[in-house]
Design a protein around this motif. Structure first.
Motif, mmCIF file in Angstrom:
data_model
loop_
_atom_site.group_PDB
_atom_site.id
_atom_site.type_symbol
_atom_site.label_atom_id
_atom_site.label_comp_id
_atom_site.label_asym_id
_atom_site.label_seq_id
_atom_site.Cartn_x
_atom_site.Cartn_y
_atom_site.Cartn_z
ATOM 1 N N ASP A 132 -4.605 13.251 -2.751
ATOM 2 C CA ASP A 132 -3.635 14.250 -2.305
ATOM 3 C C ASP A 132 -2.751 13.708 -1.184
ATOM 4 O OD1 ASP A 132 -2.542 16.951 -2.231
ATOM 5 O OD2 ASP A 132 -3.642 17.202 -0.346
ATOM 6 N N VAL A 133 -3.221 12.658 -0.500
ATOM 7 C CA VAL A 133 -2.422 12.046 0.568
ATOM 8 C C VAL A 133 -1.236 11.332 -0.064
ATOM 9 C CG1 VAL A 133 -2.439 10.370 2.454
ATOM 10 C CG2 VAL A 133 -4.464 11.779 2.028
ATOM 11 N N LEU A 134 -0.043 11.540 0.480
ATOM 12 C CA LEU A 134 1.175 10.962 -0.098
ATOM 13 C C LEU A 134 1.043 9.445 -0.214
ATOM 14 C CD1 LEU A 134 3.869 13.004 1.859
ATOM 15 C CD2 LEU A 134 3.095 13.387 -0.481
ATOM 16 N N ALA A 135 1.538 8.926 -1.325
ATOM 17 C CA ALA A 135 1.383 7.502 -1.622
ATOM 18 C C ALA A 135 1.955 6.621 -0.515
ATOM 19 C CB ALA A 135 2.044 7.174 -2.960
ATOM 20 N N SER A 136 3.089 7.009 0.048
ATOM 21 C CA SER A 136 3.707 6.199 1.098
ATOM 22 C C SER A 136 2.810 6.128 2.333
ATOM 23 C CB SER A 136 5.080 6.763 1.482
ATOM 24 O OG SER A 136 4.973 8.120 1.903
ATOM 25 N N MET A 137 2.093 7.224 2.601
ATOM 26 C CA MET A 137 1.172 7.244 3.735
ATOM 27 C C MET A 137 -0.033 6.346 3.456
ATOM 28 S SD MET A 137 2.256 9.209 6.252
ATOM 29 C CE MET A 137 3.884 8.558 5.970
ATOM 30 N N ARG A 138 -0.624 6.474 2.261
ATOM 31 C CA ARG A 138 -1.785 5.646 1.924
ATOM 32 C C ARG A 138 -1.431 4.163 1.983
ATOM 33 N NH1 ARG A 138 -2.209 9.062 -2.590
ATOM 34 N NH2 ARG A 138 -1.890 7.285 -3.990
ATOM 35 N N GLN A 139 -0.289 3.815 1.429
ATOM 36 C CA GLN A 139 0.117 2.415 1.410
ATOM 37 C C GLN A 139 0.306 1.871 2.819
ATOM 38 O OE1 GLN A 139 3.658 1.675 -0.860
ATOM 39 N NE2 GLN A 139 3.648 -0.523 -0.483
ATOM 40 N N SER A 140 0.863 2.680 3.698
ATOM 41 C CA SER A 140 1.151 2.205 5.053
ATOM 42 C C SER A 140 -0.105 2.004 5.882
ATOM 43 C CB SER A 140 2.093 3.183 5.768
ATOM 44 O OG SER A 140 1.419 4.380 6.135
ATOM 45 N N LEU A 141 -1.242 2.576 5.442
ATOM 46 C CA LEU A 141 -2.498 2.483 6.186
ATOM 47 C C LEU A 141 -3.525 1.611 5.477
ATOM 48 C CD1 LEU A 141 -2.738 6.245 7.242
ATOM 49 C CD2 LEU A 141 -1.887 4.328 8.597
ATOM 50 N N THR A 142 -3.044 0.775 4.581
ATOM 51 C CA THR A 142 -3.888 -0.121 3.803
ATOM 52 C C THR A 142 -3.799 -1.533 4.363
ATOM 53 O OG1 THR A 142 -3.608 1.219 1.806
ATOM 54 C CG2 THR A 142 -4.299 -1.077 1.493
ATOM 55 N N GLY A 143 -4.932 -2.214 4.441
ATOM 56 C CA GLY A 143 -4.968 -3.572 4.958
ATOM 57 C C GLY A 143 -4.619 -4.602 3.905
ATOM 58 N N ASP A 144 -4.592 -5.861 4.303
ATOM 59 C CA ASP A 144 -4.298 -6.945 3.378
ATOM 60 C C ASP A 144 -5.297 -7.017 2.237
ATOM 61 O OD1 ASP A 144 -2.241 -7.593 5.086
ATOM 62 O OD2 ASP A 144 -3.311 -9.238 6.064
ATOM 63 N N ASP A 145 -6.519 -6.517 2.481
ATOM 64 C CA ASP A 145 -7.568 -6.567 1.467
ATOM 65 C C ASP A 145 -7.525 -5.386 0.513
ATOM 66 O OD1 ASP A 145 -8.369 -4.543 3.142
ATOM 67 O OD2 ASP A 145 -10.286 -5.443 3.711
ATOM 68 N N GLY A 146 -6.516 -4.524 0.651
ATOM 69 C CA GLY A 146 -6.375 -3.383 -0.232
ATOM 70 C C GLY A 146 -7.235 -2.193 0.131
ATOM 71 N N ARG A 147 -7.914 -2.254 1.256
ATOM 72 C CA ARG A 147 -8.775 -1.151 1.677
ATOM 73 C C ARG A 147 -8.077 -0.269 2.707
ATOM 74 N NH1 ARG A 147 -14.114 -1.198 0.537
ATOM 75 N NH2 ARG A 147 -14.919 -2.961 -0.658
ATOM 76 N N LEU A 148 -8.488 0.989 2.732
ATOM 77 C CA LEU A 148 -7.933 1.946 3.684
ATOM 78 C C LEU A 148 -8.590 1.777 5.044
ATOM 79 C CD1 LEU A 148 -7.932 5.149 1.451
ATOM 80 C CD2 LEU A 148 -5.900 4.080 2.429
ATOM 81 N N TYR A 149 -7.771 1.782 6.088
ATOM 82 C CA TYR A 149 -8.294 1.658 7.443
ATOM 83 C C TYR A 149 -7.814 2.791 8.342
ATOM 84 C CZ TYR A 149 -10.139 -2.912 6.279
ATOM 85 O OH TYR A 149 -10.869 -3.937 5.716
ATOM 86 N N GLY A 150 -7.143 3.766 7.788
ATOM 87 C CA GLY A 150 -6.682 4.892 8.582
ATOM 88 C C GLY A 150 -6.447 6.100 7.700
ATOM 89 N N GLN A 151 -6.449 7.269 8.319
ATOM 90 C CA GLN A 151 -6.103 8.508 7.643
ATOM 91 C C GLN A 151 -5.051 9.220 8.475
ATOM 92 O OE1 GLN A 151 -6.889 9.402 4.696
ATOM 93 N NE2 GLN A 151 -8.494 7.877 4.291
ATOM 94 N N PRO A 152 -3.970 9.666 7.844
ATOM 95 C CA PRO A 152 -2.863 10.257 8.607
ATOM 96 C C PRO A 152 -3.190 11.640 9.143
ATOM 97 C CG PRO A 152 -2.437 10.430 6.253
ATOM 98 C CD PRO A 152 -3.702 9.618 6.395
ATOM 99 N N PHE A 153 -2.843 11.853 10.399
ATOM 100 C CA PHE A 153 -2.926 13.204 10.965
ATOM 101 C C PHE A 153 -1.640 13.949 10.633
ATOM 102 C CE2 PHE A 153 -2.482 16.059 14.796
ATOM 103 C CZ PHE A 153 -3.385 16.995 14.343
ATOM 104 N N TYR A 154 -0.516 13.299 10.854
ATOM 105 C CA TYR A 154 0.737 13.802 10.304
ATOM 106 C C TYR A 154 1.654 12.626 10.030
ATOM 107 C CZ TYR A 154 2.887 13.490 15.019
ATOM 108 O OH TYR A 154 3.347 13.067 16.236
ATOM 109 N N GLY A 155 2.563 12.823 9.093
ATOM 110 C CA GLY A 155 3.514 11.784 8.731
ATOM 111 C C GLY A 155 4.922 12.247 9.016
ATOM 112 N N GLU A 156 5.796 11.294 9.177
ATOM 113 C CA GLU A 156 7.174 11.662 9.484
ATOM 114 C C GLU A 156 8.155 10.589 9.037
ATOM 115 O OE1 GLU A 156 7.812 9.948 13.979
ATOM 116 O OE2 GLU A 156 6.771 11.869 13.798
#
Length: 455
Positions: A132-156
Motif C-alpha cells: 500500500d506504500v507508494l512505489a516512489s516512497m518504497r524505492q527511495s527507502l531501499t538500499g543497494d541490496d534491494g532491501r527496505l531500510y525505512g518506512q515513511p511517516f509522511y511523503g512530500e
C-alpha cells in the motif's frame, strides 16, 4: 540508477560517509538521550515538525497503552537533529532505537551497515500492508541490496501555495502550470496587497535541507546542476548562476522579512499569519494550512512547482523511520515504526485532529479514503501527482552521476550543501554578491569532483 564512469568502490564510499557524518563529533560535545531504552521502552529521536509533535502527543494514550512499550522522545530542529542522528548512528552508540531519517540518508546509512533491514519485519506483519506504500516512497527507502531500510511517516513533493482571496482582490490569476518568471511577476503584484504583506516566502535559512532544497529545484529547471555526468562541478555555470541570482533577487525584492533566517517553520508561520501572498515549499504544508483552526483554511490555492526548462520540478522527500542496527530493542522499535506509519495511525489522526492533518503522501489507501479526500479536496490530488511525477533519476536537462532532486545522493553532500547554503544565505542577507557566493561554492564542489574523478 545511473552510476558515474569512475565511481569509487563501495568501501571508499563507506569510508567517506563515516568521515563526513562523524565530522560533528570532532567539533562538538556528545550529549546522549538521557539513558538507553530498557526492555519495556525505546528511545526515539525525531525532527520537530508539527506532524511529529502531534505523534508525540498521541503515543502514550494509544501506542503505549496498547503495547506496554514506553517511548522516550528527543525532539529537535531539523539541522540539530541531523547532527545528533549522524553522531549516534555512525558510532552505533545505540542511544536511540529509532530516528527520523530522509530518503537522502537511508541509502547511505544502509550501505554502511547502520540500519536494521525491514523486509523480515514486513513479512511477519501482513497487516502493515507494505504494498500500500507508494512505489516512489518504497524505492527511495531501499538500499543497494534491494532491501527496505525505512518506512515513511509522511511523503512530500513541492508545490506553490497562494492566497486565493488576495489574488481575487488584486485581479491576479495563477496559471495552471506557472513558470518562475510568472511567479516573480505575481509576487511583484501581490507585494503590499495588504498592510505588511510580502509577495512570496522562500527559504533562506542555511542548511542543505533548508534553503538548498527549494533553490536546487530552481537550479534544475533553469538548466543547472551541481555536477555533470563526469563529476565536473558546475556551480559557477551560467545556468546555476542565473537560477541562484533569480532566487536571491526574488526573495530580496518581494520576499518575507528576515529571509536569511527563514526556513520551513518560519514560512509556515508567515503564510498562516497572512504575512505573505505565496509560498513555494513542501506539499506537506497544505495539511497544516487547511487544519481546523488555521486562520487561512479555505483561502489557499495550490499550483504545481514552477518550471522554466523542464516539465516538472517538484522534489521527492520523506521523513521516514529508521531502526539503528545497534538498537537493543529492534522488535519493539519495529512495533513503534509499524504503528506510526500504519493505516491505523492515519485513522487515529483523522478521528482526533481531522483528516487534513493526516501525515499523507505515503499510502495509496489514503487517497482512496472518502473522509481524507473530502478534507483534503483542495490539495490531495495535486500532492499525489507531484509525488508520482518527481524524477530523482532525471530532474534536469542533462544526465546526472547519481540520483537526487533537491540533493546530490552522495555522503559528502551534507557538508558541501551546508557550506554552500551558508554562502547563499549570506547573499540573501546582502552580505555578499551571488557571484562571490558561487565562486566560493564552486571551489568547495571542485574538491568533491577531484575525489570522484580519482585525480
Amino acid at each position: 540508477m545511473r552510476t558515474p564512469s569512475r565511481r569509487r568502490p563501495r568501501a571508499a564510499l563507506a569510508t567517506a560517509a563515516a568521515g563526513t557524518l562523524l565530522a560533528p563529533l570532532l567539533t562538538g560535545c556528545w550529549a546522549g538521550a538521557g539513558g538507553t531504552g530498557s526492555g519495556d521502552s525505546i528511545n526515539v529521536l525525531m525532527v520537530n515538525n508539527p506532524q511529529m509533535t502531534e505523534l508525540r502527543k498521541l503515543t502514550a494514550a494509544h501506542f503505549t497503552r496498547e503495547t506496554g512499550i514506553k517511548v522516550n522522545f528527543t525532539v529537535l530542529p531539523e539541522n540539530d537533529v541531523r547532527d545528533k542522528i549522524s553522531q549516534d548512528f555512525a558510532n552505533q552508540a545505540g542511544q536511540y532505537d529509532v530516528a527520523t531519517l530522509s530518503n537522502y540518508e537511508i541509502p547511505i546509512y544502509a550501505r554502511n551497515g547502520w540500519l536494521h533491514e525491514m523486509n523480515g519485519y514486513v513479512a511477519k506483519d501482513p497487516s502493515y500492508d507494505e504494498q500500500d506504500v507508494l512505489a516512489s516512497m518504497r524505492q527511495s527507502l531501499t538500499g543497494d541490496d534491494g532491501r527496505l531500510y525505512g518506512q515513511p511517516f509522511y511523503g512530500e513533493s513541492s508545490f506553490l501555495m497562494y492566497r486565493k482571496d488576495v489574488f481575487a482582490a488584486k485581479g491576479l490569476t495563477m496559471p495552471a502550470h506557472p513558470t518562475w518568471r510568472q511567479v516573480a511577476g505575481l509576487a511583484a503584484e501581490a507585494d503590499g496587497a495588504r498592510p505588511g504583506m510580502k509577495g512570496v516566502c522562500l527559504r533562506g535559512l542555511p542548511g542543505w535541507g533548508e534553503v538548498m532544497a527549494p533553490l536546487t529545484t530552481v537550479v534544475n529547471t533553469f538548466g543547472g546542476t551541481w555536477f555533470d555526468k563526469d563529476w565536473k562541478a558546475r556551480l559557477d555555470s551560467p545556468e546555476f548562476t542565473k537560477a541562484t541570482k533569480f532566487y536571491v533577487d526574488l526573495v530580496r525584492e518581494h520576499g518575507e522579512s528576515g529571509a536569511a533566517q527563514s526556513g520551513f517553520a518560519e514560512c509556515l508561520n508567515n503564510m498562516t499569519q497572512g504575512k505573505v501572498a505565496m509560498w513555494y515549499d513542501a506539499t506537506s504544508a497544505a495539511g497544516l494550512l487547511e487544519a481546523a483552526g488555521s486562520p487561512v483554511r479555505g483561502k489557499i490555492g495550490y499550483a504545481p512547482a514552477p518550471v522554466e526548462r523542464t516539465r516538472s520540478s517538484g522534489w521527492l522527500y520523506t521523513w521516514a523511520w529508521g531502526i539503528q542496527k545497534a538498537s537493543r530493542n529492534p522488535g519493539k522499535a519495529w512495533k513503534f515504526v509499524s504503528w506510526a506509519s500504519g493505516k491505523g495511525y492515519e485513522r487515529l489522526v483523522g478521528d482526533t485532529s481531522g483528516w487534513s492533518d493526516v501525515p499523507a503522501g505515503k499510502r495509496a489507501s489514503t487517497y482512496e479514503n472518502a473522509a481524507y479526500r473530502k478534507a483534503a479536496a483542495s490539495f490531495q490530488d495535486m500532492t499525489r501527482q507531484a509525488i508520482e511525477n518527481a524524477r530523482p533519476d532525471d530532474p534536469g536537462v542533462q544526465p546526472r552521476p547519481v540520483p537526487g532532486i533537491q540533493f546530490v545522493g552522495i555522503p559528502e553532500f551534507t557538508d558541501l550543501g551546508t557550506k554552500v547554503s551558508q554562502e547563499i544565505s549570506a547573499a540573501i542577507a546582502g552580505r555578499q554578491s551571488v557571484g562571490s557566493a558561487l565562486r566560493k561554492s564552486q571551489a568547495l564542489a571542485e574538491k568533491i569532483s577531484e575525489e570522484y574523478e580519482g585525480r
